[in-house]
Structure formats: structure tokens, C-alpha cells
Design a protein around this motif. Sequence first.
Motif, PDB file in Angstrom:
ATOM      1  N   ARG A  34       0.814  -1.222   0.000  1.00 11.94           N
ATOM      2  CA  ARG A  34       0.000   0.000   0.000  1.00 11.94           C
ATOM      3  C   ARG A  34       0.850   1.276   0.000  1.00 11.94           C
ATOM      4  NH1 ARG A  34      -3.900  -0.808   4.954  1.00 11.94           N
ATOM      5  NH2 ARG A  34      -1.928  -1.357   5.901  1.00 11.94           N
ATOM      6  N   THR A  35       2.071   1.151  -0.501  1.00 10.47           N
ATOM      7  CA  THR A  35       2.904   2.336  -0.706  1.00 10.47           C
ATOM      8  C   THR A  35       2.778   2.748  -2.172  1.00 10.47           C
ATOM      9  OG1 THR A  35       4.487   1.570   0.930  1.00 10.47           O
ATOM     10  CG2 THR A  35       5.288   3.195  -0.636  1.00 10.47           C
ATOM     11  N   LEU A  46       3.466   8.105  -0.955  1.00 14.78           N
ATOM     12  CA  LEU A  46       2.251   8.029  -0.140  1.00 14.78           C
ATOM     13  C   LEU A  46       2.231   6.667   0.551  1.00 14.78           C
ATOM     14  CD1 LEU A  46      -0.502   9.445   0.441  1.00 14.78           C
ATOM     15  CD2 LEU A  46      -1.390   8.279  -1.581  1.00 14.78           C
ATOM     16  N   MET A  47       2.084   6.671   1.867  1.00 13.70           N
ATOM     17  CA  MET A  47       2.130   5.411   2.618  1.00 13.70           C
ATOM     18  C   MET A  47       0.842   5.230   3.400  1.00 13.70           C
ATOM     19  SD  MET A  47       6.029   5.995   3.876  1.00 13.70           S
ATOM     20  CE  MET A  47       5.760   7.748   3.831  1.00 13.70           C
ATOM     21  N   GLU A  48       0.278   4.037   3.292  1.00 12.01           N
ATOM     22  CA  GLU A  48      -0.956   3.747   4.007  1.00 12.01           C
ATOM     23  C   GLU A  48      -0.620   2.912   5.235  1.00 12.01           C
ATOM     24  OE1 GLU A  48      -4.008   2.537   1.349  1.00 12.01           O
ATOM     25  OE2 GLU A  48      -5.395   2.076   2.989  1.00 12.01           O
ATOM     26  N   HIS A  49      -0.954   3.438   6.396  1.00 14.26           N
ATOM     27  CA  HIS A  49      -0.703   2.724   7.649  1.00 14.26           C
ATOM     28  C   HIS A  49      -2.055   2.373   8.266  1.00 14.26           C
ATOM     29  CE1 HIS A  49       3.336   4.569   7.399  1.00 14.26           C
ATOM     30  NE2 HIS A  49       2.697   5.680   7.117  1.00 14.26           N
ATOM     31  N   TYR A  89      -3.070   3.532  10.953  1.00 13.85           N
ATOM     32  CA  TYR A  89      -3.593   4.754  11.569  1.00 13.85           C
ATOM     33  C   TYR A  89      -3.913   5.848  10.549  1.00 13.85           C
ATOM     34  CZ  TYR A  89       1.385   5.875  11.115  1.00 13.85           C
ATOM     35  OH  TYR A  89       2.651   6.070  10.620  1.00 13.85           O
ATOM     36  N   GLY A  90      -3.710   5.608   9.263  1.00 11.76           N
ATOM     37  CA  GLY A  90      -4.047   6.622   8.260  1.00 11.76           C
ATOM     38  C   GLY A  90      -2.972   6.759   7.196  1.00 11.76           C
ATOM     39  N   LEU A  91      -3.106   7.815   6.387  1.00 11.68           N
ATOM     40  CA  LEU A  91      -2.168   8.022   5.286  1.00 11.68           C
ATOM     41  C   LEU A  91      -1.102   9.037   5.680  1.00 11.68           C
ATOM     42  CD1 LEU A  91      -4.450   8.412   2.137  1.00 11.68           C
ATOM     43  CD2 LEU A  91      -3.238   6.390   2.902  1.00 11.68           C
ATOM     44  N   SER A  92       0.122   8.764   5.269  1.00  8.08           N
ATOM     45  CA  SER A  92       1.165   9.773   5.442  1.00  8.08           C
ATOM     46  C   SER A  92       1.858   9.979   4.098  1.00  8.08           C
ATOM     47  CB  SER A  92       2.171   9.357   6.519  1.00  8.08           C
ATOM     48  OG  SER A  92       2.919   8.254   6.084  1.00  8.08           O
ATOM     49  N   LEU A  93       2.415  11.158   3.944  1.00  6.75           N
ATOM     50  CA  LEU A  93       3.065  11.502   2.679  1.00  6.75           C
ATOM     51  C   LEU A  93       4.482  11.969   2.945  1.00  6.75           C
ATOM     52  CD1 LEU A  93       2.667  11.982  -0.421  1.00  6.75           C
ATOM     53  CD2 LEU A  93       2.218  14.369   0.162  1.00  6.75           C
ATOM     54  N   CYS A  94       5.409  11.424   2.177  1.00  3.35           N
ATOM     55  CA  CYS A  94       6.802  11.868   2.236  1.00  3.35           C
ATOM     56  C   CYS A  94       7.038  12.807   1.052  1.00  3.35           C
ATOM     57  CB  CYS A  94       7.719  10.644   2.164  1.00  3.35           C
ATOM     58  SG  CYS A  94       9.451  11.068   2.198  1.00  3.35           S
TER      59      CYS A  94
END
Length: 339
Positions: free
Chosen positions: A69-70, A87-90, A92-97
Motif C-alpha cells: 500500500r505504498t 504516499l504510505m498507508e498505515h 492509523y491513516g495516510l502519510s506523505l513523504c
Amino acid sequence: MLPKDLEPIMLGLGHPKYRASQILEWIYSKKAEGYDEMTNIPADLREKLSNIAPIRPPSVLDVKRAKDRTTKLLMGFSDGANAEAVLMEHDYGLSLCVSSQAGCKMGCAFCASAISGFSRDLTAGEMCWQFIEASRLAKDKRISSVVVMGMGEPLMNYDAVLQFIRVLNWGKGINVGARRITLSTCGIVPGIEKLSGEDLQITLSISLHAPDDATRDRIMPVNKLYNIEDVVGAARRYADRTGRRVTYEYVMIKGVNDSLAQAAALVRLLKGSLAHVNLIPLNAVPESGLVRSTEATVAAFKKVLEDAGLAVTSRREMGSEIEGACGQLRLRRKRSLQP
Ligand code: SF4
């Protein structure tokens, strides 16, 4: 751009200041691709803005999705410079580098961004576009945290990165809370000192990767400019002034920085400070000749830190099959364009 930056232009065009806020909400929050979508903005203002400040999103040159899911995006800007966002899906939600520069000058031995070379600093607007384009891919899911940890050294592009962070944090726009924003540096000491006076509650992350100067000199040329004592000293002062725990990133490289003696040295270096150590599996770049530590080595290294009472996590590998390390997609494109 924030409303205060756009308000003088609105006044100059004969429109009230509040139009600035409305227009920026359309761009950041509603992700409008053109002024014609901005239905609450008068037509004459939309037309003037289309002529004097056309909205030019970057081209999305490549999108790679991994099973974990990256998603990695390569974006091209109008002058040919390009940069990556991940974009990374964890759970606890999405984070963006986000990348802060097209390429990087800092020359870390394990990094594809260093190998692919430096083109230029990115503007705050180009960093915002990374967020907007990633949000389009995320569709109805909200990106709740941002790390400025992609290509480039953010503190070498200080003003644009700070402007980007303030835009991210603007409540009517992208609206990511300061505590959900992380800035990662290889250790530019004057930049860390300046950042600690900004009255921002963002997380500082230090790319440390070695517990002693001899090892760090070998893999991070910046260490010759700002050695470990200077960098950790500045990071401690950041923690003291902001009350925010500092994250120390540590890429595990076989036979270079992963011995138990080095783990013990890391304990001595960080013990007693508001610190969290993040052990990262090396995303190997063939040109570097470096290989990742084994899982058993990482576990043993981690145990030394834990037994000494340090807060430590080992990050799961993300996106390795899509060249997840920063700069790898750009490097591949650069190679493919070479005659
Ligand atoms: S690790 Fe960061 S600072 Fe070092 S070369 Fe790569 S992008 Fe630049």
C-alpha cells in the motif's frame, strides 16, 4: 502561498481581501485545477487571474504502487526538474513523504538522491503540488501526516520549506496539524538552531546513521562540516526549547554501522535526551555497494538500545519492489533518458 501573500494582489485588482482566502481554499482544500471551477469567485477576477497567474499543476510522470500500500509518484515541473513523493498507508491513516529539492547535494553514500545529482531547490508551491497530487490519488482518504524526508536536504532550502509547512498547517487549506509534520535533516546545525526558534510544534528528525564520527564521515560527507557532537547538541536544544521528542533515523548497513559495540556507543550518545531511535532497513541502491543488515543483526542491535531504556522502533520496509528509497524512481528515469 498564504492568504496574507495573496491579499495585496486582490486589493490591486480591485477586489476585497477575503477573496484570497477563498481562492486558496479552492486550490488546497478542494483541489481545483483551474479558476473556472471557483464558482464563488467573480468571473472578471477569474479571468484576470487566469492571465496573470495561471494554475499549472506538475505532470505526473510515473506512479508505482506496491503490494504493501505504498504509492510512489514522480512529478515533473515546467522547467524539466522532477521530484518524488511517496504516499504510505498505515493502520492509523495516510502519510506523505515530500521532497524539498530536485536531487540532493549532500552525498550520503546509501542514497539514490545523491547519485542522481542535484538540479535545484523546489518552491513551496511545488511542495504543495506534491501534496495535492498525492491527495488526488488517495481519493476520499485524508492524508493526516507529512514528512519532509524525500529527496533533498530541507534545511538547505529553509525559507521555501518553512513556507510550505505554514501552508500545510493553515486551517482552511490543507490543514495538517503541526504535530503531524516532521522535518528530517542530515544535520545542518545552523538550520536546526533557527528552526528551534520558529515557535512551531513540528517533529525534528535527524538522519544520524552512525554513533561515531569515523563511521559517519564514511557514509555522510556532511559530518565533516557538522560532527556528531554538534548535531546531537543542536537536536537536544531543539527538544529543550520545543518540548518535542527528536527522532534519530538509523539506516542499518551490514558491516558498517550495525555492530553491538556501535549500538552501545549509540546508547552513550543519546541516553538522557528526549529521543526516539528509528532503525530502518537499507533500501539498497546497487551503485552504493552497501547492503542491508540481517534481521537477526537488527534485532540484536535493537535489544541493546531497549535494554538501556532508549525508545526504539524498527521501521517496516515500505515499497521496496517499487524502488521505495528516496530518489530511486528519479534515478531510473534519468538513466532511461540518457543516450
Ligand atoms: S539521505 Fe537525504 S540528505 Fe542524504 S543525500 Fe539523500 S536526500 Fe540528501
